[in-house]
Structure formats: C-alpha cells, structure tokens
Design an enzyme around this catalytic site. Structure first.
Site, PDB file in Angstrom:
ATOM      1  N   LYS A 113       0.863  -1.187   0.000  1.00 39.69           N
ATOM      2  CA  LYS A 113       0.000   0.000   0.000  1.00 39.69           C
ATOM      3  C   LYS A 113       0.895   1.230   0.000  1.00 39.69           C
ATOM      4  CE  LYS A 113      -3.948   1.802   2.500  1.00 39.69           C
ATOM      5  NZ  LYS A 113      -4.390   2.097   3.847  1.00 39.69           N
ATOM      6  N   HIS A 115      -0.289   4.541   0.070  1.00 30.48           N
ATOM      7  CA  HIS A 115      -0.894   5.750   0.641  1.00 30.48           C
ATOM      8  C   HIS A 115      -1.340   5.432   2.072  1.00 30.48           C
ATOM      9  CE1 HIS A 115      -4.127   3.314  -1.035  1.00 30.48           C
ATOM     10  NE2 HIS A 115      -4.897   3.843  -0.091  1.00 30.48           N
TER      11      HIS A 115
END
Ligand code: OMP
Length: 233
Positions: A113, A115
């Site tokens: 991931k 963000h």
C-alpha cells in the site's frame, strides 16, 4: 500407532463433519492427484472457526510448554492465514489470559500500500520481535518460504511455524520421478531455517482418525497415496 490426543481427534471430526477435509480426487499445487484435500478457507462458519482456533491454540500452548517455542506475535500470511492467526491469538488469550493476554497478531498485504499508513504489514510491527507463523497446510513448503522472507525483510525473527495439516509428502523430484524416496518439506524447512515446525494433524493422524468417519474406500485410497508420496523423514 497411539490414539490421537482429544484435541486432535475433535479437530479431525470437526474438519470432516464441516466438509473442510474432503475425500475424492483433487489436483494439488504440485500437480499430484490426491484422494483428500484440506481447505482451510472452508472454516467460515462460527462453530468451525471455534474448532480450528481452539486446535491451533492448544497446539501452540503444548509447543510453548515443551520449551520449543517462544514468540511475541502470531503472523498469518495473506490470505488464508489471516483469519487463522487472528482467531488463534484471540483463543490463546481466552484459554490462558495471564500468559497470552499481551500476545499480538499481524499479517501481510499481497499488494504493497503506497498511501495512508503505507507498508506491507497490518497489525503489530515485526521489527525485533519473535514471530510465530500460523498457516493452513504444508505440502512443498513454498508458501512458508515466502512468509519467512517477508518477515525477515521487516526485521522480525521467525520463531516457528504452526500449521493445521502436515501432508508428510516428499518434495517433488527435480527429474519428475516421484517413485524414489525423498525428504519432506517440513524436514527441509526445519534444517534450512533452524526453526521448530508443528502441525495439529499429519497425514498419519488423518488415516488413524478417519476410520469410522470416512468410507473404507476413502481410507484405502488415502493409505495408497501415503505409500506413494510419504517422505522419508
Ligand atoms: P506449499 O507447502 O507451499 O506447497 O503450500 C501448500 C498450499 O497448498 C496450501 O497453502 C494450499 O494453498 C494448498 N493445499 C491445501 O490447501 N490443502 C491441501 O490439502 C493441499 C494443498 C496443496 O495444493 O498441496
């Protein structure tokens, strides 16, 4: 062979009754055709989840008490390991809050991931901690090698592995000739990483415990499969 301990016998019965351990004809990741298949993804009903988390917790407590296993975090490799590790952590604290009340859980993302909080790990940070991997099945051990690499990359120390089922199979031969004797995935992983590995059930346990729960034909086919693919160690 000695009778299965009560928690193993209970787990085997729940797996067969719940349709998690099936008999028939199944192609494995290794391409071998197996007369039995254990699908940990099928423990989705509350009573079955209770059965598997109890079995993991009892297996972990037994290993811990024997002095072979010490850990801070229970790690479940994505995807199937995630509910298993989470439920096992909860059950450990329920069975023995004093010893396991502060044990943590953690799991990985399949995709990193980039963000929000970012990173590859959800749950307790692994750095400097002793990590117990909880996963479903060991056949060739490939999935466990991937989990070990991820944990080590995050700075965790792999303390051991607990699986629901050790299929006790010899590793596929490099030349494709499966008729020769060969070592097991569990044995190779133990040697390679120097870590203890525990299984709630082995193929020997299934054959011992399935009499009376499965048809004589399925028992015979499973015994024949064991004779063909069982590892030397
Ligand atoms: P390896 O030890 O890496 O081969 O991984 C075993 C994987 O095989 C499991 O994580 C499952 O995806 C799958 N599997 C089962 O789930 N149950 C079985 O009874 C047999 C297998 C398998 O394909 O060998």
């Amino acid at each position: 062979m000695a009778a299965l301990s009560p928690y193993k016998a209970d787990f085997l019965k729940a797996s067969i009754d719940g349709g998690v351990l099936k008999f028939g004809s199944f192609e494995l990741k290794s391409k071998r055709i197996s007369p039995y298949f254990f699908n940990a993804g099928d423990f989705y009903r509350a009573d079955l989840l209770q059965a598997i988390s109890t079995a993991y917790a009892k297996c972990i407590i037994e290993a811990h008490k024997s002095g072979q296993l010490d850990f801070d975090i229970v790690f479940g490799p994505a995807y199937k390991g995630i509910p298993l590790a989470t439920a096992a952590t909860d059950k450990l604290a329920q069975l023995d809050p004093e010893t396991y009340g502060k044990i943590c859980y953690s799991f990985d993302r399949k995709e990193a991931k980039d963000h929000g909080e970012g990173g590859n790990i959800v749950g307790a940070p692994l750095k400097g901690k002793r990590i117990l991997i909880v996963d479903d099945v060991i056949t060739a051990g490939t999935a466990k090698r991937e989990a070990i690499a991820k944990i080590e990359k995050e700075g965790g120390i792999v303390a051991g592995i607990v699986v629901a089922l050790d299929r006790m199979e010899k590793l596929p031969a490099a030349d494709g000739d499966d008729s020769k004797p060969g070592p097991s995935a569990m044995g190779e992983l133990r040697k390679e990483y120097g870590i203890p590995i525990f299984a709630i059930l082995t193929l020997d346990d299934i054959i011992e415990g399935m009499r009376g729960l499965a048809s004589p034909g399925d028992v015979k086919k499973t015994e024949e499969y064991r004779a063909k693919y069982k590892a030397t160690d």
